[in-house]
Design an enzyme around this catalytic site. Structure first.
Site, mmCIF file in Angstrom:
data_model
loop_
_atom_site.group_PDB
_atom_site.id
_atom_site.type_symbol
_atom_site.label_atom_id
_atom_site.label_comp_id
_atom_site.label_asym_id
_atom_site.label_seq_id
_atom_site.Cartn_x
_atom_site.Cartn_y
_atom_site.Cartn_z
ATOM 1 N N CYS A 206 76.162 118.528 19.739
ATOM 2 C CA CYS A 206 77.290 119.123 19.212
ATOM 3 C C CYS A 206 77.399 118.021 18.007
ATOM 4 O O CYS A 206 77.209 116.690 18.202
ATOM 5 C CB CYS A 206 78.748 118.462 19.780
ATOM 6 N N HIS B 263 79.010 128.765 22.163
ATOM 7 C CA HIS B 263 79.148 126.977 21.634
ATOM 8 C C HIS B 263 80.779 127.089 21.281
ATOM 9 O O HIS B 263 81.886 126.354 20.973
ATOM 10 C CB HIS B 263 78.344 126.090 21.370
ATOM 11 N N GLU B 264 80.471 127.321 19.836
ATOM 12 C CA GLU B 264 81.789 127.215 18.771
ATOM 13 C C GLU B 264 82.703 128.238 19.194
ATOM 14 O O GLU B 264 84.239 127.793 19.093
ATOM 15 C CB GLU B 264 81.059 128.001 17.642
ATOM 16 N N HIS C 113 84.715 126.143 21.559
ATOM 17 C CA HIS C 113 85.752 124.840 20.416
ATOM 18 C C HIS C 113 87.041 124.829 19.885
ATOM 19 O O HIS C 113 88.168 124.559 19.855
ATOM 20 C CB HIS C 113 85.290 124.522 18.724
#
Length: 221
Positions: free
Chosen positions: A128, A170-171, A174
């Protein structure tokens, strides 16, 4: 416009000004900043179309300069549900096959959500840009269903597989204040140098055996 939306507009304009001053890229927020642990707000006209498009350009420039394959609004200090992602794929044919890592053209994704679209999980090292220098193995669904909007407001509802699914998941994490370390096998936590030295294989089976963690059963068949 309420106070929360006004704050997002201010955050966006601050990032745009910083990027203009630096020649294109903006500073990346690192782990420990509370915005990385906050739930983002959906885009709902906090800024006009031109500013939103400019933000997308700055996000991509920052991602490429880092370098990385994805970047979410909170990583620039913006509490907005938006990310960019772009992946050239793997040059090594075996790695590309094992990880299902094919090129993904630039995507600008607004108001994203994702859910599991397949029962099988796969586990690979990931890192990351907000936790520079480290990677760990994370198990994620082989396929996800992405629901979102494009920059122009066009709805997105599609199934994405392989490495692209990993990036998009993953994004999307966030946007909900979740970082990859929350889902990682912490026995696998390694510096980038150690990953390159010891675990530079297409699969994570050697790392699992030698570091002492378990892979998803779908990877052991």
């Amino acid at each position: 416009m309420n106070d929360a939306d006004a704050l997002i507009a201010t955050q966006i304009r601050t990032v745009l000004a910083a990027a203009e001053a630096s020649g294109g890229a903006a500073p990346i927020v690192e782990a420990g900043d509370p915005i990385l642990r906050s739930v983002t707000r959906p885009f709902d006209g906090q800024v006009d179309d031109a500013e939103l498009a400019r933000l997308a350009e700055v996000m991509r420039a920052t991602m490429v300069a880092a370098p990385g394959v994805g970047l979410a609004g909170p990583q620039l200090g913006i509490g907005l549900s938006m990310f960019v992602a772009e992946d050239p794929g793997s040059l090594d044919p075996e790695t590309a096959e094992v990880r299902q890592r094919t090129p993904m053209p630039l995507r600008v994704v607004v108001n994203a959500g994702c859910s599991r679209a397949a029962s099988a999980d796969v586990a690979f090292f990931e890192g990351c840009l907000s936790i520079p220098g480290y990677q760990a193995v994370v198990a994620r669904p082989r396929e996800i269903e992405l629901t979102a909007q494009n920059l122009d407001g066009t709805p997105i509802n599609e199934v994405v597989s392989g490495w692209s699914a990993r990036i998009l998941a993953h994004e999307t994490d966030h946007l909900g204040g979740v970082m990859f370390v929350d889902k990682a096998e912490m026995r696998s936590l390694s510096t980038n140098t150690s990953v390159a030295k010891f675990w530079n294989q297409p699969s994570t089976q050697k790392a699992a055996a030698e570091l002492g963690f378990t892979l998803p059963s779908s990877m052991l068949m």
